[in-house]
Design a protein around this motif. Sequence first.
Motif, PDB file in Angstrom:
ATOM      1  N   LEU A 180       0.843  -1.191   0.000  1.00  0.00           N
ATOM      2  CA  LEU A 180       0.000   0.000   0.000  1.00  0.00           C
ATOM      3  C   LEU A 180       0.877   1.241   0.000  1.00  0.00           C
ATOM      4  O   LEU A 180       1.785   1.363   0.818  1.00  0.00           O
ATOM      5  N   ALA A 181       0.584   2.159  -0.936  1.00  0.00           N
ATOM      6  CA  ALA A 181       1.284   3.442  -1.005  1.00  0.00           C
ATOM      7  C   ALA A 181       2.806   3.275  -0.994  1.00  0.00           C
ATOM      8  O   ALA A 181       3.526   4.058  -0.377  1.00  0.00           O
ATOM      9  N   GLY A 182       3.279   2.247  -1.686  1.00  0.00           N
ATOM     10  CA  GLY A 182       4.712   2.018  -1.753  1.00  0.00           C
ATOM     11  C   GLY A 182       5.302   1.318  -0.552  1.00  0.00           C
ATOM     12  O   GLY A 182       6.511   1.070  -0.510  1.00  0.00           O
ATOM     13  N   HIS A 183       4.474   0.998   0.433  1.00  0.00           N
ATOM     14  CA  HIS A 183       4.925   0.271   1.624  1.00  0.00           C
ATOM     15  C   HIS A 183       4.569  -1.204   1.504  1.00  0.00           C
ATOM     16  O   HIS A 183       3.597  -1.573   0.835  1.00  0.00           O
ATOM     17  N   LYS A 184       5.335  -2.048   2.179  1.00  0.00           N
ATOM     18  CA  LYS A 184       5.081  -3.484   2.237  1.00  0.00           C
ATOM     19  C   LYS A 184       5.092  -3.930   3.699  1.00  0.00           C
ATOM     20  O   LYS A 184       6.021  -4.581   4.176  1.00  0.00           O
ATOM     21  N   PRO A 185       4.023  -3.578   4.443  1.00  0.00           N
ATOM     22  CA  PRO A 185       4.023  -3.849   5.889  1.00  0.00           C
ATOM     23  C   PRO A 185       4.239  -5.316   6.247  1.00  0.00           C
ATOM     24  O   PRO A 185       4.963  -5.624   7.202  1.00  0.00           O
ATOM     25  N   PHE A 186       3.605  -6.236   5.498  1.00  0.00           N
ATOM     26  CA  PHE A 186       3.742  -7.647   5.866  1.00  0.00           C
ATOM     27  C   PHE A 186       5.114  -8.208   5.504  1.00  0.00           C
ATOM     28  O   PHE A 186       5.577  -9.166   6.134  1.00  0.00           O
ATOM     29  N   PHE A 187       5.764  -7.650   4.503  1.00  0.00           N
ATOM     30  CA  PHE A 187       7.138  -8.042   4.199  1.00  0.00           C
ATOM     31  C   PHE A 187       8.044  -7.628   5.355  1.00  0.00           C
ATOM     32  O   PHE A 187       8.870  -8.414   5.847  1.00  0.00           O
ATOM     33  N   VAL A 188       7.881  -6.395   5.815  1.00  0.00           N
ATOM     34  CA  VAL A 188       8.675  -5.897   6.942  1.00  0.00           C
ATOM     35  C   VAL A 188       8.398  -6.714   8.197  1.00  0.00           C
ATOM     36  O   VAL A 188       9.320  -7.105   8.928  1.00  0.00           O
ATOM     37  N   LEU A 189       7.126  -6.992   8.459  1.00  0.00           N
ATOM     38  CA  LEU A 189       6.745  -7.727   9.663  1.00  0.00           C
ATOM     39  C   LEU A 189       7.243  -9.173   9.610  1.00  0.00           C
ATOM     40  O   LEU A 189       7.783  -9.695  10.597  1.00  0.00           O
ATOM     41  N   ALA A 190       7.073  -9.823   8.460  1.00  0.00           N
ATOM     42  CA  ALA A 190       7.526 -11.209   8.329  1.00  0.00           C
ATOM     43  C   ALA A 190       9.034 -11.309   8.503  1.00  0.00           C
ATOM     44  O   ALA A 190       9.543 -12.231   9.176  1.00  0.00           O
ATOM     45  N   ASP A 191       9.764 -10.375   7.908  1.00  0.00           N
ATOM     46  CA  ASP A 191      11.223 -10.379   8.040  1.00  0.00           C
ATOM     47  C   ASP A 191      11.633 -10.225   9.505  1.00  0.00           C
ATOM     48  O   ASP A 191      12.484 -10.969  10.008  1.00  0.00           O
ATOM     49  N   TYR A 192      11.005  -9.271  10.190  1.00  0.00           N
ATOM     50  CA  TYR A 192      11.371  -9.024  11.595  1.00  0.00           C
ATOM     51  C   TYR A 192      11.063 -10.247  12.459  1.00  0.00           C
ATOM     52  O   TYR A 192      11.900 -10.691  13.267  1.00  0.00           O
ATOM     53  N   LEU A 193       9.859 -10.798  12.327  1.00  0.00           N
ATOM     54  CA  LEU A 193       9.465 -11.919  13.172  1.00  0.00           C
ATOM     55  C   LEU A 193      10.306 -13.166  12.887  1.00  0.00           C
ATOM     56  O   LEU A 193      10.649 -13.917  13.812  1.00  0.00           O
ATOM     57  N   THR A 194      10.643 -13.376  11.616  1.00  0.00           N
ATOM     58  CA  THR A 194      11.456 -14.554  11.290  1.00  0.00           C
ATOM     59  C   THR A 194      12.851 -14.416  11.866  1.00  0.00           C
ATOM     60  O   THR A 194      13.452 -15.405  12.333  1.00  0.00           O
ATOM     61  N   ARG A 195      13.394 -13.212  11.863  1.00  0.00           N
ATOM     62  CA  ARG A 195      14.702 -12.986  12.485  1.00  0.00           C
ATOM     63  C   ARG A 195      14.651 -13.227  13.998  1.00  0.00           C
ATOM     64  O   ARG A 195      15.687 -13.458  14.629  1.00  0.00           O
ATOM     65  N   GLN A 196      13.446 -13.164  14.579  1.00  0.00           N
ATOM     66  CA  GLN A 196      13.282 -13.444  16.007  1.00  0.00           C
ATOM     67  C   GLN A 196      12.947 -14.913  16.265  1.00  0.00           C
ATOM     68  O   GLN A 196      12.614 -15.274  17.397  1.00  0.00           O
ATOM     69  N   GLY A 197      13.006 -15.744  15.230  1.00  0.00           N
ATOM     70  CA  GLY A 197      12.826 -17.180  15.414  1.00  0.00           C
ATOM     71  C   GLY A 197      11.452 -17.721  15.072  1.00  0.00           C
ATOM     72  O   GLY A 197      11.177 -18.909  15.316  1.00  0.00           O
ATOM     73  N   LEU A 198      10.569 -16.898  14.476  1.00  0.00           N
ATOM     74  CA  LEU A 198       9.229 -17.352  14.129  1.00  0.00           C
ATOM     75  C   LEU A 198       9.149 -17.747  12.659  1.00  0.00           C
ATOM     76  O   LEU A 198       9.718 -17.082  11.792  1.00  0.00           O
ATOM     77  N   LEU A 199       8.428 -18.812  12.380  1.00  0.00           N
ATOM     78  CA  LEU A 199       8.111 -19.163  11.003  1.00  0.00           C
ATOM     79  C   LEU A 199       6.863 -18.364  10.615  1.00  0.00           C
ATOM     80  O   LEU A 199       5.875 -18.351  11.359  1.00  0.00           O
ATOM     81  N   VAL A 200       6.880 -17.704   9.460  1.00  0.00           N
ATOM     82  CA  VAL A 200       5.792 -16.793   9.088  1.00  0.00           C
ATOM     83  C   VAL A 200       5.253 -17.146   7.705  1.00  0.00           C
ATOM     84  O   VAL A 200       6.016 -17.383   6.763  1.00  0.00           O
ATOM     85  N   LEU A 201       3.931 -17.200   7.607  1.00  0.00           N
ATOM     86  CA  LEU A 201       3.247 -17.389   6.327  1.00  0.00           C
ATOM     87  C   LEU A 201       2.451 -16.139   6.000  1.00  0.00           C
ATOM     88  O   LEU A 201       1.607 -15.699   6.783  1.00  0.00           O
TER      89      LEU A 201
END
Length: 470
Positions: A180-201
């Motif tokens: 949305l509006a040039g942002h990719k919130p779920f890409f940012v969120l998935a990357d952050y959570l996966t770096r914290q040890g979570l598997l994200v779909l």
Amino acid sequence: MTRRVFLFVLLAAVVVPAPQAQVDLSGDWGGAISGVLPLVLHIEAADDGFTASLDSPTQGAFGIPVGEVLLDGLAVTFTFPVLPATYSGQLDATLDTLTGVWNQGGVEQPLTFVRGAEATGPNRPQEPQPPFPYATEDVAFMSADGTVLAGTLTIPAGNGPHRAVVLTSGSGPQNRDEELAGHKPFFVLADYLTRQGLLVLRYDDRGVGESSGSFETADLYDFTADATAAVEFLNAREEVADVGLLGHSEGGYVAPLVAKQTETLDFIVLLAGPSVRGAEVLEVQNELAYRLAGVSPETAEAYATALGRVLQRIIAVPLDQPLGDELLATARDSMRATITALPAADLALAGVREDNLDQVLAGLADFLQAPWARAFLAYDPQPDLRALDVPTLALFGAKDFQVPPDQNEEPMRAALAASNSPLWDVETFEGLNHLFQTAPTGSMGEYGTIEETMNPAVLARIADWIASLE
């Protein structure tokens, strides 16, 4: 609820007649709506006119057809019937700059096209860049009605099993990144959570991106079936321990509905999730939007109150029955009477004028009949929130006018307190908007101008809360 800048329909370019040939418009013209949303206008000369189409690169929309080109001296007007929208501009003396206004749904926004200019998006410093310290896997899974949903798994390093979370988006046709509006919130969120040890779909909505099915005919309960299928898909994987669901905006309606559909959901995170009926959300949302546009509080309240009365009539009709021409005509007449009685100066601030009032009212009627809108407006989340029996975290932004915390925080708190959730919390972050960006006012028009995609404190709060679960 995330908003569409315009409706994307990917069609081939069409040939449109050129009334005169004294000005050569051929070429690629780059610009950005309000300086935020990049667009590229492609115009080619043809024997009997111009071939023209429009791209919106950051939103993945290409080949949007131009329906008509009107050329009067140096004044140029383009129409986009499938959106619907128009653009009217004036060429400068060099014939290489076109300055004008983009009009969609009665809302006018400045837009300047420059021949030969590239449409470049705004800076997005949080957007993840490779190499990534985790594995990525493209996946597909099937919803209850046979719709195939395509998504991306991000899998942390290590053997697992890993705690997992499904991301489900807000309203409007969203791809897996909730772009949305040039942002990719779920890409940012998935990357952050996966770096914290979570598997994200994260996955494309039905009818969007690589997912099959139709978005236009889908409603809240279709999206619930899709999210339920996502949860069950993860639970079937060997590297998954337990599974949670994170819903943003309308995804906050989906999450408690999924909890009612499956016993394999272990926790819920609600980001700007409404806690009252959709019709009530829309009424307050419209009042706040008018105020943010500079409309007087009295006018904003009068408009929202009239809209609220119309919405109550709409939700009284069962979802399996059509609204009927008489009800829609009554709704249009009621809103017309209210709008025409409001101060013209206030209406102008809201983009409503005498010459576009019919278009505004027609758009309202179309919205009210859409399957998604009818289900959203009628849904009351309170019973399902009170029935939750899994840990639940609900976060709001203090400057969110799409799901205002003043309306939704306390009902959310009351519902979770009455539930059987063993662990729950509700928190509002100061200074953040509907996308959880640090925002000047919270207006939707700011979303694309803000470089921040999601506030780091919110990212950390989500990860820390999930990590705290036993």
